[in-house]
Design an enzyme around this catalytic site. Structure first.
Site, PDB file in Angstrom:
ATOM      1  N   THR A   1      38.338  47.065  33.534  1.00  0.00           N
ATOM      2  CA  THR A   1      38.463  48.112  34.569  1.00  0.00           C
ATOM      3  C   THR A   1      39.411  49.209  34.292  1.00  0.00           C
ATOM      4  OG1 THR A   1      38.530  45.796  35.866  1.00  0.00           O
ATOM      5  CG2 THR A   1      38.871  48.126  37.028  1.00  0.00           C
ATOM      6  N   PRO A   2      38.780  50.208  33.819  1.00  0.00           N
ATOM      7  CA  PRO A   2      39.717  51.452  33.479  1.00  0.00           C
ATOM      8  C   PRO A   2      40.857  51.550  34.812  1.00  0.00           C
ATOM      9  CG  PRO A   2      37.358  52.249  33.749  1.00  0.00           C
ATOM     10  CD  PRO A   2      37.568  50.915  34.198  1.00  0.00           C
TER      11      PRO A   2
ATOM     12  N   GLY B   1      35.778  41.436  40.062  1.00  0.00           N
ATOM     13  CA  GLY B   1      36.873  41.489  41.056  1.00  0.00           C
ATOM     14  C   GLY B   1      36.662  40.326  41.981  1.00  0.00           C
TER      15      GLY B   1
ATOM     16  N   HIS C   1      28.427  40.846  39.223  1.00  0.00           N
ATOM     17  CA  HIS C   1      28.929  39.386  39.629  1.00  0.00           C
ATOM     18  C   HIS C   1      28.178  39.269  40.974  1.00  0.00           C
ATOM     19  CE1 HIS C   1      31.883  40.070  36.556  1.00  0.00           C
ATOM     20  NE2 HIS C   1      32.349  38.834  36.665  1.00  0.00           N
TER      21      HIS C   1
ATOM     22  N   GLU D   1      29.255  34.302  43.240  1.00  0.00           N
ATOM     23  CA  GLU D   1      30.362  33.767  42.877  1.00  0.00           C
ATOM     24  C   GLU D   1      30.924  32.755  43.969  1.00  0.00           C
ATOM     25  OE1 GLU D   1      33.039  35.925  40.629  1.00  0.00           O
ATOM     26  OE2 GLU D   1      33.762  34.555  39.352  1.00  0.00           O
TER      27      GLU D   1
HETATM   28  C1  6MZ Z   1      35.069  38.274  39.205  1.00  0.00           C
HETATM   29  C2  6MZ Z   1      36.563  38.794  37.205  1.00  0.00           C
HETATM   30  C3  6MZ Z   1      36.469  37.586  36.867  1.00  0.00           C
HETATM   31  O1  6MZ Z   1      38.767  44.397  33.909  1.00  0.00           O
HETATM   32  O2  6MZ Z   1      41.364  43.929  33.517  1.00  0.00           O
HETATM   33  N1  6MZ Z   1      37.350  39.359  36.424  1.00  0.00           N
HETATM   34  N2  6MZ Z   1      35.869  39.167  38.457  1.00  0.00           N
HETATM   35  N3  6MZ Z   1      35.258  36.903  38.481  1.00  0.00           N
HETATM   36  C4  6MZ Z   1      35.798  36.323  37.615  1.00  0.00           C
HETATM   37  N4  6MZ Z   1      35.732  35.266  37.296  1.00  0.00           N
HETATM   38  C5  6MZ Z   1      36.844  34.117  37.184  1.00  0.00           C
HETATM   39  N5  6MZ Z   1      37.091  37.294  35.559  1.00  0.00           N
HETATM   40  C6  6MZ Z   1      37.532  38.364  35.505  1.00  0.00           C
HETATM   41  O3  6MZ Z   1      39.972  41.982  33.350  1.00  0.00           O
HETATM   42  C7  6MZ Z   1      40.348  41.334  34.184  1.00  0.00           C
HETATM   43  C8  6MZ Z   1      39.606  41.870  35.514  1.00  0.00           C
HETATM   44  O4  6MZ Z   1      38.130  41.445  35.307  1.00  0.00           O
HETATM   45  C9  6MZ Z   1      37.592  40.922  36.529  1.00  0.00           C
HETATM   46  C10 6MZ Z   1      38.775  41.051  37.525  1.00  0.00           C
HETATM   47  O5  6MZ Z   1      38.700  42.146  38.190  1.00  0.00           O
HETATM   48  C11 6MZ Z   1      40.130  40.860  36.655  1.00  0.00           C
HETATM   49  O6  6MZ Z   1      40.930  41.774  37.513  1.00  0.00           O
HETATM   50  P1  6MZ Z   1      40.109  43.738  33.121  1.00  0.00           P
HETATM   51  O7  6MZ Z   1      39.912  43.840  31.613  1.00  0.00           O
END
Ligand code: 6MZ
Length: 363
Positions: A98-99, A198, A225, A228
């Site tokens: 996420t930028p 997210g 996603h 979930e």
């Molecule tokens: C939904 C998820 C996730 O983007 O900061 N993230 N979103 N479901 C999941 N299942 C467990 N796991 C990770 O990586 C972290 C971000 O990825 C998403 C969430 O938005 C989390 O803040 P980045 O690199």
């Protein structure tokens, strides 16, 4: 070498900040604790806790994001994550992140992504292919790579890396649109798509739809996603959008299954993540088995290898032992993922060759 590590693998669902090494996370947290920016013991507890509900996982991400705000840190963790995947024979990696804008530190979504790209270029252990030739960056993008003697000719280990920009469900329509525009502008740097992720109980599908539509019309691939948590209406709307892939698909009812099956949309399966977050109550009840039986397109992935202490090799071993699939079926599963990558036909052709030659060596 362990057979599951030797198996060439394709990783299509890995979040950058969820894939950080625990050791790096602790080291960074300790540094910030010493500076008084955070209270180290609070963070240490959150990091070392093993079982986390889905809600707790998102709290942990807030902690991780506090520790990884500096651009040099983003570059460092990107380099380490790519090297870790390459070390377990992941030959194609789609890394999503996420930028993040941080006005206090003068960081924009673009400078965040430039730090990610720098991290990929900084990889030294293997050769990296980050973008198609002709899109501004020839390949490889680094000078890394050990030489392996193969049929008398020196061949360097290589990993294809492509980037997906994530839209966080907390974002506004405007912010999501900014990410979509940035993704389109960064295609020459290996960005091939958009992910919607997210906390699944936050935000509305309608908020993100304009940006996702814009990105799709601009030629980017989309992964969502999806399901979930139970949300019939949203799942149906997402499937109607016809994304290139979806992640998870845990909470589908009969009607949604039928829709998914007829759509043939590939599913990114994250076994350990789904079990630890209790999206699925027990591994033997995981929908992997039904999807596999139905020959529905799917790919095994890690989701957050750091947060869930897993690796793609572990996920393959787990699927094999849980669902009673032998090595040839698992090889086939790994190879099938070639068809679902968000990359061009030339990359797919090279991946087919990699699997063909690995298939002759692995028994
Ligand atoms: C939904 C998820 C996730 O983007 O900061 N993230 N979103 N479901 C999941 N299942 C467990 N796991 C990770 O990586 C972290 C971000 O990825 C998403 C969430 O938005 C989390 O803040 P980045 O690199």
């Amino acid at each position: 070498m362990d057979w599951w590590v030797s198996l060439p693998k394709i990783e299509l669902h890995a979040h950058l900040n969820g894939s950080i090494r625990n050791s790096t996370l602790l080291e960074l947290a300790k540094g910030l604790g010493e500076k008084g920016t955070i209270v180290f013991s609070d963070v240490e507890h959150a990091i070392l806790k093993k079982d986390r509900s889905l809600r707790e996982v998102f709290k942990l991400f807030d902690v991780i994001h506090k520790v990884t705000t500096e651009l040099e840190t983003v570059t460092r963790i990107t380099k380490e994550v790519v090297e870790d995947f390459a070390a377990e024979n992941v030959v194609y990696l789609e890394l999503r992140t996420t930028p993040k804008k941080n006005d206090l530190k003068g960081i924009s979504k673009r400078s965040y992504m430039e730090a990610v790209v720098k991290g990929v270029m900084d990889v030294t252990t293997v050769e990296v292919d980050l973008a198609p030739q002709g899109l501004g960056m020839g390949h490889p993008v680094n000078s890394g790579g050990r030489s392996n003697l193969c049929n008398g000719t020196a061949r360097k280990q290589k990993i294809y890396v492509r980037l997906l920009l994530s839209i966080d469900r907390r974002e506004s329509t405007e912010s999501a649109m900014e990410t979509a525009k940035l993704a389109l502008e960064m295609r020459h740097l290996g960005v091939t798509g958009i992910d919607l992720s997210g906390n699944p109980v936050v935000g509305e599908w309608a908020t993100f739809l304009p940006a996702l539509q814009f990105a799709k019309e601009g030629g980017l691939s989309i992964t969502l996603h999806c399901g979930e948590v139970p949300n019939k209406e949203e799942i149906q709307a997402m499937l109607d959008f016809l994304p290139g892939r979806i992640g998870h698909a845990c909470c589908f009812g009969e009607e949604e299954w039928r829709k998914l099956e007829s759509s043939k949309i590939p599913v990114e399966i994250c076994l350990t993540s789904n079990i630890l977050t209790e999206s699925i109550s027990s591994i033997d009840l995981h929908h992997f088995a039904d999807l596999h039986k139905a020959k529905h397109p799917m790919v095994l992935c890690t989701d957050d290898s750091g947060v869930f202490s897993t690796s793609l090799s572990d996920e393959y071993a787990l699927a094999s032992s849980t669902f009673g699939l032998g090595r040839s079926k698992m090889f086939q599963l790994a190879q099938d993922a070639i068809e679902f990558v968000f990359a061009d036909d030339a990359v797919k052709a090279e991946l087919r060759e990699i699997f063909y030659s690995a298939g002759r060596k692995l028994d």
